[in-house]
Scaffold this motif. Structure first.
Motif, mmCIF file in Angstrom:
data_model
loop_
_atom_site.group_PDB
_atom_site.id
_atom_site.type_symbol
_atom_site.label_atom_id
_atom_site.label_comp_id
_atom_site.label_asym_id
_atom_site.label_seq_id
_atom_site.Cartn_x
_atom_site.Cartn_y
_atom_site.Cartn_z
ATOM 1 N N ASN A 73 0.735 -0.781 0.055
ATOM 2 C CA ASN A 73 -0.510 0.059 -0.280
ATOM 3 C C ASN A 73 1.184 1.208 0.049
ATOM 4 O O ASN A 73 1.974 1.170 1.202
ATOM 5 C CB ASN A 73 -1.059 0.463 0.995
ATOM 6 C CG ASN A 73 -1.924 -0.951 1.392
ATOM 7 O OD1 ASN A 73 -2.413 -1.771 0.454
ATOM 8 N ND2 ASN A 73 -2.575 -1.241 2.222
ATOM 9 N N GLN A 115 1.286 5.524 -0.726
ATOM 10 C CA GLN A 115 0.776 6.625 -0.758
ATOM 11 C C GLN A 115 1.970 7.858 -0.975
ATOM 12 O O GLN A 115 2.877 7.978 0.228
ATOM 13 C CB GLN A 115 -0.284 6.623 0.905
ATOM 14 C CG GLN A 115 -0.827 8.752 0.522
ATOM 15 C CD GLN A 115 -1.723 8.537 2.369
ATOM 16 O OE1 GLN A 115 -2.030 7.580 2.898
ATOM 17 N NE2 GLN A 115 -2.530 9.294 2.262
ATOM 18 N N TYR A 132 -1.893 10.554 -4.845
ATOM 19 C CA TYR A 132 -2.045 9.083 -5.234
ATOM 20 C C TYR A 132 -2.276 8.306 -4.457
ATOM 21 O O TYR A 132 -0.958 8.615 -3.077
ATOM 22 C CB TYR A 132 -1.023 8.624 -6.160
ATOM 23 C CG TYR A 132 0.255 8.611 -6.216
ATOM 24 C CD1 TYR A 132 0.428 6.816 -5.454
ATOM 25 C CD2 TYR A 132 1.396 9.764 -6.137
ATOM 26 C CE1 TYR A 132 2.041 6.968 -4.964
ATOM 27 C CE2 TYR A 132 2.120 9.248 -5.745
ATOM 28 C CZ TYR A 132 3.241 8.248 -5.098
ATOM 29 O OH TYR A 132 4.842 7.801 -4.669
ATOM 30 N N ALA A 175 -1.973 3.485 -3.510
ATOM 31 C CA ALA A 175 -1.996 2.239 -4.294
ATOM 32 C C ALA A 175 -2.664 1.891 -2.912
ATOM 33 O O ALA A 175 -2.016 1.594 -2.166
ATOM 34 C CB ALA A 175 -0.690 2.231 -4.700
ATOM 35 N N ASP A 176 -3.743 0.696 -3.597
ATOM 36 C CA ASP A 176 -3.741 -0.736 -2.335
ATOM 37 C C ASP A 176 -4.071 -2.061 -3.197
ATOM 38 O O ASP A 176 -4.021 -1.819 -4.540
ATOM 39 C CB ASP A 176 -4.756 -0.152 -1.492
ATOM 40 C CG ASP A 176 -6.224 0.475 -1.701
ATOM 41 O OD1 ASP A 176 -6.425 -0.036 -2.662
ATOM 42 O OD2 ASP A 176 -6.767 1.247 -1.148
ATOM 43 N N GLY A 207 -6.614 -0.504 -6.145
ATOM 44 C CA GLY A 207 -6.041 -0.075 -7.551
ATOM 45 C C GLY A 207 -4.727 1.096 -7.262
ATOM 46 O O GLY A 207 -4.607 1.643 -5.753
ATOM 47 N N TYR A 208 -4.675 2.105 -7.943
ATOM 48 C CA TYR A 208 -3.774 2.334 -8.124
ATOM 49 C C TYR A 208 -5.064 4.289 -8.655
ATOM 50 O O TYR A 208 -5.720 4.119 -9.864
ATOM 51 C CB TYR A 208 -2.817 2.817 -9.266
ATOM 52 C CG TYR A 208 -2.051 4.955 -9.357
ATOM 53 C CD1 TYR A 208 -0.871 4.370 -8.626
ATOM 54 C CD2 TYR A 208 -2.060 5.136 -10.784
ATOM 55 C CE1 TYR A 208 -0.336 5.618 -8.718
ATOM 56 C CE2 TYR A 208 -1.635 6.243 -10.500
ATOM 57 C CZ TYR A 208 -0.452 6.443 -9.652
ATOM 58 O OH TYR A 208 -0.023 7.789 -9.637
ATOM 59 N N ALA A 222 -4.911 8.305 -8.847
ATOM 60 C CA ALA A 222 -3.619 9.642 -8.891
ATOM 61 C C ALA A 222 -5.000 11.076 -9.057
ATOM 62 O O ALA A 222 -6.154 10.438 -9.433
ATOM 63 C CB ALA A 222 -3.392 9.719 -9.752
#
Length: 135
Positions: free
Chosen positions: A74, A76, A93, A95-96, A99-100, A102
């Motif tokens: 994960n 950030q 952004y 992501a985990d 997904g991603y 932004a």
């Protein structure tokens, strides 16, 4: 032997000469080294990490990562850079496992739906709630 020495001297002069390039706006510029103001990296080896980078020309990037529930990282963070008009572009952004994503005012977004389309969607939702179906 003299020819080799002369050739080596010419090569050294060519390499030491200021390099010019043309950017996206067809403006010749002279390349020069850009100072790195900060470059901090921490990796605990367990999936937790921090990264921070900043250069004198306005480029900045940071990220924080933690282990995710499904084996992913994960993350950030954000990055920013100067635009040709002198303003700064920034993107945040994360992501985990989903997904991603932004976020930035620079990222294009779809146009808002016109009022008549919103009204049609509302009517369809009402009909669906009443059990009305169409074939």
């Amino acid at each position: 032997m003299q020819q080799i020495v002369l050739l080596a001297c010419l090569a050294a002069v060519a390499v030491a000469a200021p390099q010019q390039f043309v950017n996206d706006f067809d403006q010749p510029e002279i390349r020069r080294p850009i100072a790195i103001l900060r470059d901090e990296r921490t990796d605990n080896g367990d999936g937790n990490f921090n990264y921070l980078f900043e250069a004198e020309n306005g480029i900045f990037m940071n990220a924080v990562g933690t282990p995710g529930s499904k084996g992913q990282s994960n993350i950030q963070g954000s990055y920013r850079f100067p635009l040709p008009d002198g303003t700064i572009a920034e993107v945040r952004y994360f992501a985990d496992e989903n997904g991603y994503v932004a976020e930035s005012p620079l990222i294009p977004t779809p146009h808002p739906l016109p009022a008549h389309a919103i009204e049609q969607i509302r009517i369809a939702e009402e009909q669906r709630a009443q059990g009305i179906t169409f074939q």
